[in-house]
Design an enzyme around this catalytic site. Structure first.
Site, PDB file in Angstrom:
ATOM      1  N   ASP A  49      44.288  94.856 -15.905  1.00  0.00           N
ATOM      2  CA  ASP A  49      43.028  94.554 -15.232  1.00  0.00           C
ATOM      3  C   ASP A  49      43.183  94.889 -13.757  1.00  0.00           C
ATOM      4  O   ASP A  49      43.974  95.777 -13.413  1.00  0.00           O
ATOM      5  CB  ASP A  49      42.627  93.089 -15.465  1.00  0.00           C
ATOM      6  N   HIS A  65      42.917  98.334 -13.030  1.00  0.00           N
ATOM      7  CA  HIS A  65      41.515  98.592 -12.681  1.00  0.00           C
ATOM      8  C   HIS A  65      41.308  98.738 -11.184  1.00  0.00           C
ATOM      9  O   HIS A  65      40.182  98.678 -10.713  1.00  0.00           O
ATOM     10  CB  HIS A  65      40.622  97.473 -13.223  1.00  0.00           C
TER      11      HIS A  65
END
Length: 394
Positions: A220, A243
């Site tokens: 993430d 991310h």
């Protein structure tokens, strides 16, 4: 040749250094083995660590809790203030290991949490949360627990985290929540690129936080910045997979605090979903983002190198047809270069009600797989300075 007065100065300097009170460097050391901990990776050492903390917290001296080499099996633990000790250092030469059964930690919010403490330093060592079994459970769509954050620091101040390795967290690796004066340096985060919700470092409702010289590989956000973050400095971060570095998601709640005075400097993104992102829900909010500087980033095959997304609405729940109320202003992108894996390397998708203002691009050079990239702008006001590629739509 050094004259008499030079030698005299050196003599008195050395003399004064030797006369410094020993209490300035004297510390009391507590070895967790003395409290019953076992470094064999099989014996539950939870109570031993709790006893060591209680002894340190109750002391009026400066304390070092020492964790020697070995693997220490630990369940969920909360280290709480208000401590008498002016400062507590947890020096880890070994590895703290979570239970193999992910459900033991999965029902808790945190694995290791520090609540209401001051003057705590965590130095060295590794935290192995063994989260991969929970990731498999989630991927299969089974009835799984949410999972635990590996290291949570809440309502605390004057915190240092240095040279720590966090492996395979069930959820977030490190969370800084409601804190002040936090210094994180030399941290390594490692988790699979497809591990769900395993943000590397998350900061919210905190001020005067510094994160630098760290490497984050996760599934993430490498670093996520939540509401109420002020005076955040991020420098020399290697991110990927992951991310990217994200401000947001913001605007989930109406009365949410804003994000202000954030600097992200000298970062490298490798194969990430995003590079530098600001994201808000498409729903009413009193939140804001103001005074952000992104300086000196290298993008290596990043899907979305520069992006502002104010129409975030996952699964189209609780937000279709609404408009973001988060006000974004005074954001600078300077000395950003590298490659995008999608044609649109710069995307500003701002709120129709509150357009982004004061957006500045300066000396930006992004290409699409060594070809000309594109930029996309909606509801944004700003300007470009110096060389900017792709051609700006500001």
């Amino acid at each position: 040749m050094m004259n008499f007065f030079g030698l005299l100065f050196i003599f008195f300097f050395v003399l004064c250094m030797n006369l410094q009170p020993s209490s300035a460097i004297a510390r009391t050391n507590y070895n967790v083995l003395s409290f019953g901990a076992k470094g064999n990776g099989r014996t539950d050492s939870t109570q031993a660590f709790i006893k060591a903390w209680a002894a340190a917290c109750g002391s009026t001296e400066s304390i070092t809790i020492y964790v020697p080499r070995g693997r220490y099996l630990l369940g969920s633990m909360a280290f709480k203030g208000d401590c008498k000790s002016p400062d507590i250092t947890i020096r880890i030469d070994g590895t703290l290991v979570a239970p193999t059964d992910y459900r033991v930690l999965g029902q808790a919010n945190n694995w290791l949490s520090f609540e209401g403490v001051s003057g705590v330093s965590i130095i060295g060592g590794a935290l192995d949360a063994k989260g991969s079994a929970l990731w498999v459970c989630k991927a299969a769509g089974s009835n799984c627990p949410n999972g635990a954050t590996t290291l949570s620091i809440t309502n605390s101040n004057n915190i240092r985290i240095n040279r720590l390795l966090s492996l395979n967290s069930q959820m977030f690796h490190i969370v800084i929540n409601g804190c002040q004066d936090v210094h994180i340096e030399g941290v390594k985060v490692i988790a699979a690129g497809d591990s769900p919700n395993t943000d590397g470092i998350h900061v919210q409702l905190s001020r005067n936080v510094m994160i630098r010289g760290s490497s984050i590989k996760t599934g993430d956000d490498c670093i996520s910045i939540g509401p109420g973050t002020k005076n955040l400095w991020i420098e020399r971060i290697n991110c990927g997979p992951g991310h990217g570095i994200s401000i947001g998601s913001l605007g989930k709640d109406m009365g949410e605090e804003g994000v202000q005075n954030v600097t992200v400097k000298t970062t490298v993104f490798t194969g990430t979903q995003n590079g530098l992102r600001i994201k808000s829900w498409a729903r009413p909010s009193n939140g804001f983002v103001q005074g952000v500087r992104f300086i000196g980033a290298v993008m290596k095959n990043v899907q979305n190198p520069i992006v502002i997304d104010q129409n975030y609405c996952p699964r189209n729940l609780n937000c279709p047809g609404q408009v973001s109320g988060v006000k974004i202003s005074e954001v600078m992108y300077q000395e950003i270069r590298g490659t995008s894996t999608t044609p649109i390397a710069i995307k500003f998708d701002c709120s129709t009600k509150y357009p982004c203002k004061g957006i500045r691009l300066q000396n930006v050079n992004l290409t699409y797989l060594n070809r000309v990239a594109q930029s996309s702008c909606s509801n944004v006001i700003g300007k470009s300075l110096g060389l900017v590629k792709p051609n700006t739509c500001l």
